[in-house]
Design an enzyme around this catalytic site. Structure first.
Site, PDB file in Angstrom:
ATOM      1  N   ASP A   1      -3.823   3.908   2.621  1.00 52.48           N
ATOM      2  CA  ASP A   1      -5.272   3.832   2.852  1.00 52.48           C
ATOM      3  C   ASP A   1      -5.739   2.406   3.138  1.00 52.48           C
ATOM      4  O   ASP A   1      -6.934   2.122   3.167  1.00 52.48           O
ATOM      5  CB  ASP A   1      -6.047   4.411   1.648  1.00 52.48           C
ATOM      6  CG  ASP A   1      -5.822   3.595   0.377  1.00 52.48           C
ATOM      7  OD1 ASP A   1      -4.995   2.638   0.410  1.00 52.48           O
ATOM      8  OD2 ASP A   1      -6.465   3.885  -0.647  1.00 52.48           O
TER       9      ASP A   1
ATOM     10  N   ASP B   1       0.845  -1.193   0.000  1.00 56.04           N
ATOM     11  CA  ASP B   1       0.000   0.000   0.000  1.00 56.04           C
ATOM     12  C   ASP B   1       0.883   1.246   0.000  1.00 56.04           C
ATOM     13  O   ASP B   1       1.507   1.569   1.011  1.00 56.04           O
ATOM     14  CB  ASP B   1      -0.893  -0.056   1.254  1.00 56.04           C
ATOM     15  CG  ASP B   1      -1.689   1.213   1.471  1.00 56.04           C
ATOM     16  OD1 ASP B   1      -1.791   2.023   0.533  1.00 56.04           O
ATOM     17  OD2 ASP B   1      -2.221   1.383   2.586  1.00 56.04           O
TER      18      ASP B   1
ATOM     19  N   ASP C   1      -1.617  -0.811  -3.994  1.00 61.41           N
ATOM     20  CA  ASP C   1      -1.750   0.042  -5.182  1.00 61.41           C
ATOM     21  C   ASP C   1      -0.476  -0.008  -6.031  1.00 61.41           C
ATOM     22  O   ASP C   1       0.497  -0.690  -5.675  1.00 61.41           O
ATOM     23  CB  ASP C   1      -2.086   1.484  -4.758  1.00 61.41           C
ATOM     24  CG  ASP C   1      -1.163   1.972  -3.657  1.00 61.41           C
ATOM     25  OD1 ASP C   1       0.031   1.628  -3.706  1.00 61.41           O
ATOM     26  OD2 ASP C   1      -1.635   2.660  -2.730  1.00 61.41           O
TER      27      ASP C   1
ATOM     28  N   ASP D   1      -8.373 -13.368 -18.430  1.00 58.46           N
ATOM     29  CA  ASP D   1      -9.321 -13.920 -17.466  1.00 58.46           C
ATOM     30  C   ASP D   1     -10.322 -14.849 -18.180  1.00 58.46           C
ATOM     31  O   ASP D   1     -10.798 -14.530 -19.277  1.00 58.46           O
ATOM     32  CB  ASP D   1     -10.068 -12.740 -16.826  1.00 58.46           C
ATOM     33  CG  ASP D   1     -10.825 -13.121 -15.581  1.00 58.46           C
ATOM     34  OD1 ASP D   1     -10.200 -13.660 -14.657  1.00 58.46           O
ATOM     35  OD2 ASP D   1     -12.040 -12.871 -15.529  1.00 58.46           O
TER      36      ASP D   1
ATOM     37  N   GLU E   1      -5.977 -17.712 -18.622  1.00 55.47           N
ATOM     38  CA  GLU E   1      -6.543 -18.445 -17.491  1.00 55.47           C
ATOM     39  C   GLU E   1      -7.527 -19.429 -18.132  1.00 55.47           C
ATOM     40  O   GLU E   1      -8.730 -19.209 -18.162  1.00 55.47           O
ATOM     41  CB  GLU E   1      -7.274 -17.513 -16.511  1.00 55.47           C
ATOM     42  CG  GLU E   1      -7.725 -18.274 -15.268  1.00 55.47           C
ATOM     43  CD  GLU E   1      -8.998 -17.753 -14.611  1.00 55.47           C
ATOM     44  OE1 GLU E   1      -9.235 -18.081 -13.450  1.00 55.47           O
ATOM     45  OE2 GLU E   1      -9.780 -17.029 -15.253  1.00 55.47           O
TER      46      GLU E   1
HETATM   47  C1  GLC Z   1     -11.174 -15.361 -12.765  1.00 54.31           C
HETATM   48  C2  GLC Z   1     -10.486 -14.561 -11.689  1.00 54.31           C
HETATM   49  C3  GLC Z   1     -11.377 -14.512 -10.491  1.00 54.31           C
HETATM   50  C4  GLC Z   1     -12.650 -13.798 -10.900  1.00 54.31           C
HETATM   51  C5  GLC Z   1     -13.294 -14.457 -12.102  1.00 54.31           C
HETATM   52  C6  GLC Z   1     -14.337 -13.589 -12.718  1.00 54.31           C
HETATM   53  O1  GLC Z   1     -11.380 -16.680 -12.421  1.00 54.31           O
HETATM   54  O2  GLC Z   1      -9.223 -15.130 -11.416  1.00 54.31           O
HETATM   55  O3  GLC Z   1     -10.770 -13.878  -9.401  1.00 54.31           O
HETATM   56  O4  GLC Z   1     -13.559 -13.795  -9.827  1.00 54.31           O
HETATM   57  O5  GLC Z   1     -12.375 -14.745 -13.112  1.00 54.31           O
HETATM   58  O6  GLC Z   1     -13.746 -12.530 -13.417  1.00 54.31           O
END
Ligand code: GLC
Length: 536
Positions: A25, A21, A29, A200, A264
């Protein structure tokens, strides 16, 4: 020619809220990350993936993006991002942005326009359907976080699809305008000097065009989490063949910039991942998730490694944990045994061809923290309180313990962090471990150094059966990697003389062992044998 710098890079996931941080706060970041780049460089990191830092109402902590080309004020400014990229580059570190293309935030201007004007151009950016005749949702799909995957817009009488929260409406990837928007977004970040993107939910952009009901999960498909989402067989919502169309379009933007597309791609079998990794188009690589679902036993670890050995070289990024599940060391048994297993399994995976990745805090051997239900922030945990102690993603999201001072070096003294530290001790901290050459931090650092020293041209892995169910080993030419997956010490017979290239214990590393080596439960080692295979 395709750039492949990532094949010689060690990655590190920064979960931005919890890393450091910079402005006091209580929330991590970009300036906080800048302030810790020296530590990451010392550890040996080449590539940092930052969880989403774009403007967001934070229903899913940044994975609900309301502006793809900005920075959320909680995390800083575009100037901070530019400085991070520049400061990282000075230390030989590249920055990977997190791209969230499956869904936007419901506060994104596109979704607001889609709601406001059902006949306007933005409506078709999302997936809308009329109710069933009884007024219920259009099909039986469930959200990953529990409950129906549809929410009714009363004004228009139609439902919108969301595979995650209702505030995360899914985009319609069959709309060419959505493709155009994302090409622009990718180009925007590449122009700022980022080295690529973590994509993602890369396996679920396209849905079957008819959105048919999903059949129940077949008995031979295991439930990953025991949730209602897992009761269905995801043949029409996930892993549709057309997903690669979006990846191919992005590759045309990233390839000329020499940038990385790292998916991912949450598919647990080797076969299913193949179609995503054509060398000439689509994703360059994907994370490999089976270690996040491993229920540790020698047989299960053996199956997992045998599967890993079958994956095409260089297309996987190796992880044992992320911000999306409890800590690996806790899942693998907890205490020092769990920590040894997390490091040991990591060493085995890293001995295979692929991109090594560390999730923040793994290098400290962090276990799950002690969190009360009322402290938890993860929407998944809030929707499944009965299961939160086991499944909450907050367990991996508590702030990094940098030093034993008040604020633990994460935030300013006296400031309450957004999630509690959850009982971290001085021994857990980066500062204490850095001073102790026998710490987990030093062991992970030595593993990174040993990985860098591996020859570039190792042949494919070949399983070695040691005849002991607990002892798992493979060879890649001169390199032997072995793990004790059992609960008792085991002796590892060496096929010939060699040097220990990695071991958790610094006293063992660099030694030329005589006779059998003894491995403690959870420990792995690499030995560089003097002789080539066939000459032993
Ligand atoms: C992926 C991310 C996760 C998120 C999901 C929806 O799995 O790693 O954290 O909640 O996608 O975007």
């Amino acid at each position: 020619m395709t750039a492949t710098w990532w094949r010689r890079s060690v990655g590190y996931e920064v979960y931005i809220r919890s890393f450091a941080d910079g402005d006091g706060d209580g929330v991590g970041d970009l300036r906080g990350i800048i302030g810790r780049l020296d530590e990451l460089a010392w550890l040996g990191i080449d590539l940092v993936w930052i969880s989403p830092c774009m403007p967001s109402p934070m229903h899913d902590h940044g994975y609900d993006v309301s502006d793809y080309t900005g920075i959320d004020p909680a995390f800083g400014t575009l100037a901070d991002l530019d400085e991070l990229v520049a400061q990282a580059r000075r230390r030989g570190i590249r920055i990977l942005m997190d791209l969230v293309p499956n869904h936007t935030s419901s506060e994104h201007p596109w979704f607001r326009a889609a709601l406001a004007d059902p006949s306007g151009p933005y409506r078709d950016y999302y997936l809308w359907r009329d109710p069933r005749p009884d007024g219920g949702p259009p099909n039986n799909w469930r959200s990953h976080f529990g409950g129906p995957a549809w929410t009714l817009d009363e004004a228009s009488g139609q439902y919108h699809l969301h595979l995650f929260l209702p505030q995360q409406p899914d985009l319609n990837w069959r709309n060419p305008r959505v493709h155009e928007e994302f090409r622009r977004i990718l180009a925007f970040w590449l122009d700022r000097g980022v080295a690529g993107f973590r994509i993602d939910v890369a396996h679920s952009l396209h849905k079957h065009p008819d959105l048919p009901d999903l059949p129940p999960r077949p008995e031979d498909v295991p439930s990953r989490s025991g949730s209602d989402f897992d009761e269905l067989h995801h043949v029409f919502d996930l892993d549709q063949a057309d997903n690669v169309l979006a990846h191919r379009a992005w590759r045309q933007v990233t390839e000329p910039a020499g940038a990385l597309l790292l998916g991912e791609t949450y598919l647990l079998s080797a076969e299913l991942l193949h179609r995503y990794h054509d060398p000439d188009e689509g994703l360059n690589a994907s994370f490999w998730f089976p270690p996040m679902h491993l229920d540790w036993s020698p047989a299960a670890v053996r199956d997992l490694l045998v599967d890993a050995l079958r994956m095409p070289p260089g297309t996987l990024a190796w992880i044992t944990g992320s911000h999306d599940g409890p800590r690996a060391a806790s899942r693998f048994g907890g205490g020092d045994l769990g920590r040894r297993r997390a490091l040991g399994l990591t060493a085995m995976l890293w001995a295979l061809d692929g991109i090594p990745f560390v999730y923040q805090g793994e290098e400290l051997g962090l276990l799950d923290p002690a969190l009360r239900l009322e402290d938890m922030q993860d929407p998944l945990a809030r929707r499944h309180p009965e299961d939160a102690a086991r499944r909450s993603r907050d367990l991996a999201r508590t702030p990094m313990p940098w030093s034993p001072d008040p604020g633990m070096g994460f935030t300013a003294p006296g400031v309450e962090p957004w999630l509690p530290f959850g009982g971290r001790t001085a021994a857990d901290t980066w500062a204490a471990q850095r001073r102790d050459e026998r710490s987990w931090l030093h062991a992970w650092r030595r593993l990174i150094a040993a990985w860098r020293a591996l020859p570039d041209d190792l042949p494919a892995a070949c399983w070695v059966d040691e005849g002991d169910a607990a002892l798992l080993a493979f060879r890649r030419g001169q390199v032997l990697a072995a793990l004790n997956a059992g609960e008792d010490d085991v002796g590892l017979p060496l096929p010939g003389p060699g040097v220990v290239a990695f071991h958790r214990d610094p006293a063992c590393e660099g030694r030329r062992p005589e006779g059998a080596l003894v491995l403690a439960p959870g420990d792995a080692l690499w030995v560089r044998l003097d002789d080539e295979p066939g000459q032993v």
